[in-house]
Design an enzyme around this catalytic site. Sequence first.
Site, mmCIF file in Angstrom:
data_model
loop_
_atom_site.group_PDB
_atom_site.id
_atom_site.type_symbol
_atom_site.label_atom_id
_atom_site.label_comp_id
_atom_site.label_asym_id
_atom_site.label_seq_id
_atom_site.Cartn_x
_atom_site.Cartn_y
_atom_site.Cartn_z
ATOM 1 N N ASP A 210 -2.318 6.464 -3.399
ATOM 2 C CA ASP A 210 -1.190 5.692 -2.895
ATOM 3 C C ASP A 210 -0.765 4.701 -3.971
ATOM 4 O O ASP A 210 -1.293 4.698 -5.082
ATOM 5 C CB ASP A 210 -1.550 5.005 -1.580
ATOM 6 C CG ASP A 210 -2.643 3.952 -1.763
ATOM 7 O OD1 ASP A 210 -3.425 4.061 -2.721
ATOM 8 O OD2 ASP A 210 -2.707 3.033 -0.945
ATOM 9 N N SER B 73 0.829 -1.201 0.000
ATOM 10 C CA SER B 73 0.000 0.000 0.000
ATOM 11 C C SER B 73 0.869 1.258 0.000
ATOM 12 O O SER B 73 1.745 1.392 -0.841
ATOM 13 C CB SER B 73 -0.977 -0.028 1.190
ATOM 14 O OG SER B 73 -1.929 1.001 1.099
ATOM 15 N N GLU C 195 -13.429 4.433 5.257
ATOM 16 C CA GLU C 195 -12.509 4.437 6.389
ATOM 17 C C GLU C 195 -11.880 5.813 6.554
ATOM 18 O O GLU C 195 -11.639 6.506 5.558
ATOM 19 C CB GLU C 195 -11.374 3.438 6.165
ATOM 20 C CG GLU C 195 -11.787 1.999 6.035
ATOM 21 C CD GLU C 195 -10.574 1.092 5.901
ATOM 22 O OE1 GLU C 195 -10.391 0.234 6.765
ATOM 23 O OE2 GLU C 195 -9.808 1.262 4.935
ATOM 24 N N GLU C 196 -11.533 6.168 7.783
ATOM 25 C CA GLU C 196 -10.889 7.452 8.043
ATOM 26 C C GLU C 196 -9.525 7.555 7.374
ATOM 27 O O GLU C 196 -9.003 8.648 7.184
ATOM 28 C CB GLU C 196 -10.738 7.674 9.553
ATOM 29 C CG GLU C 196 -10.022 6.576 10.315
ATOM 30 C CD GLU C 196 -8.517 6.604 10.213
ATOM 31 O OE1 GLU C 196 -7.958 7.709 10.106
ATOM 32 O OE2 GLU C 196 -7.907 5.530 10.237
ATOM 33 N N LYS D 23 -11.216 -1.058 -1.407
ATOM 34 C CA LYS D 23 -11.175 0.396 -1.522
ATOM 35 C C LYS D 23 -10.799 0.794 -2.951
ATOM 36 O O LYS D 23 -10.004 0.128 -3.592
ATOM 37 C CB LYS D 23 -10.150 0.967 -0.536
ATOM 38 C CG LYS D 23 -10.413 0.579 0.901
ATOM 39 C CD LYS D 23 -9.426 1.234 1.852
ATOM 40 C CE LYS D 23 -8.026 0.700 1.730
ATOM 41 N NZ LYS D 23 -7.851 -0.598 2.438
#
Length: 536
Positions: free
Chosen positions: A296, A138, A381-382, A400
Site C-alpha cells: 500500500d 494508508s 493482522e488479518e 507494520k
Amino acid sequence: MTNNQLAGKKAPKNILENIADLISEYYIKTPDISKVENRVQFGTSGHRGSSKNGSFNETHILAITQAVAEYRRDKVSGGLFIGMDTHALSTPAYKTAIEVLIANEVLTYYSMEYTLTPALSHAILNHKNSDGIVVTPSHNPPSDGGFKYNSTNGGPANENITKWIENRANEIIEDGLKDVKRVPFDKALESKYLVEYDFITPYVEDLSNILDMEAISNANLKIGADALGGAGMNYYHAIKKRYNLDMDILHDYADFTFSFMHCDKDGKIRMDCSSPYAMAGLIELKDRYDIAFGNDTDFDRHGIVTRSSGLLNPNHYLAVAIDYLVKHRDFKGLSIGKTLVSSSMIDRVAKDNGIEIIETPVGFKWFVEPLIDNQIFFGGEESAGASFLCKDKKVWTTDKDGIIMNLLSVEILAKTGLDAGEYYQELTKKFGNPIYARVDAPANYEQKAILKNLTPDNIKTTTLAGEEIEKIITVADNGAKIGGLKVVTKNGWFAIRPSGTEDVYKIYAESFIDERHLLAIQNEAKEIVDGLFSNL
C-alpha cells in the site's frame, strides 16, 4: 455488499481525482467541527479524511501538530521523525506540520523523499527517546489524507495519547487556532531545529539482520515488486542494488491520481495490496515471476502473489509466515500476537508448534509493547499488516512492515522450494482448509455506537450455525475491550465491529466445515445486528 461493475478493471479517466481542486480545498475550506464527521478523530492509528468534505484540511493539521508539540513537550527529550507518503494531500499537510513543529522548536528529522511507515518506526527505535509523525491515509483513495503519531516506542500511539491529542486539537480549532505557532516553510528550512535525515540507507542495510538476504540473493529468483506508486519505490531500488536481486520494480513513480490502478470491489481506486480487485494488474503478470508482491502507499501492508495461488489471502500468509519463522529462527519461549478477527488457522499452527497466542483487539498498537518486551516474536493482522523480531530477537519495528513480509516470502521460496501458496496448501493438509470472509455493511453513528459497546448479554442464543457456542468475547487476552463482539464454536466463529474511519460495520466469519456453514454463520450474525438496530 455487491461488487461494483468496475471492480478489478483499470480505473477509467472519469473517476480520476481532480488534484488541483483537492489541494486548493485543503487550504481554503474551513471545516465546521460542530459536525462530528469534521472533528479531529483518531481511529486505530490516526486521523483520516478528505479536503473535499471538510474532514482533512489545513485547519486540522495545524491543530493536530500543535497538540502533538504540546503533548511531547515535557515527555520526549529526543527528536521527532516525520515522513509522508505519495497521496496528493500528504505533501501540503507535511509542510504544514513542519511549519508548526519548527515554530514550537521541536528538533525535527525530515526528508523530502517519500518515507515509509516502517522506516520511520525503525528510525525511532534506533534513536533514544524520539517519536514521529507519518502523513498518510494508508491504502485509502487518492482523495484522502491521513496523519499518524508514533510514540517513543516506535509504534502507533496508544488510546490515552491519541485521545489527549484529539481533544486538544479540537479545542484549538474551536478557539480559532489562536494557540497555533507557525513559521513559513522557507524559514523552517533554514532553522537549526530542522535536520535532513536519510531514512533509506539504515533501513536497507539492516535488512540482513532480520532476513536471510544472502539466501534471497543466491537463489537467483525472478521477483516482481509493485510499489503501487507508494512511498517505498526508492527503497526497492536501493534493496535491489544492495543485495543484487533480479527484481523488476513496477509503478515506481508518483501519480497522484493513481491512474494505473485497477478499481477495488466498490469501484473506487484504493491502493489495497490485499485486494484481488485492486491488485488485478499484478496478478495478471504472476507467471512472469517466481514470486511477486505489492504494498500500500505507506508500505505498512503486504500482498503476496504466487504462481500457485495468485494473490494469497492475508490470513493464509500470516499462518505460513508464523510456521516458517518458528522452524527457521530461534524464537523458543516467545509467543505470537494476532488480532481476534484473524484466521483460526493461526491458532492451529501455533498449537502444533507449541506456541502461545495473545489475541488482541484490531490495531497494530496492541503488539507494540509485547514486541519490545520480547513477549512475542510476531504480531499480525488479518488486514495484511505484520512485523517480527530480528534473528537475534532485537525489535525491528513496532509498526507494520510490508517490505519485510514481502521479502520473507522470497526467503521462504529460496529455502524451502515452496512458494507461500504451496506452503499454505501443506498446512491445510494437516489442519483443514478454513473459509474466511469479511462483509461490510452501512452503519450510521448511532448504530456504530451500539456495536462498539456490545456485551455477552446481547447474544440470546446458545448455538451458532448448528454448533454450541463455546465462548463470547468482548474483552481480548490483554484485557482491552475489543470494541465489538466475537462468538466462537468448535468449527467456526464470527466477529462484529464498527469501522473507526468509515460509515460501515464489519462482520468477520470463518468456517472449518464448508461454504454452507460459513453462510449460516454470516446470516445468523446479520440477524443479531438487525435485532440490535431495530430498537433505534
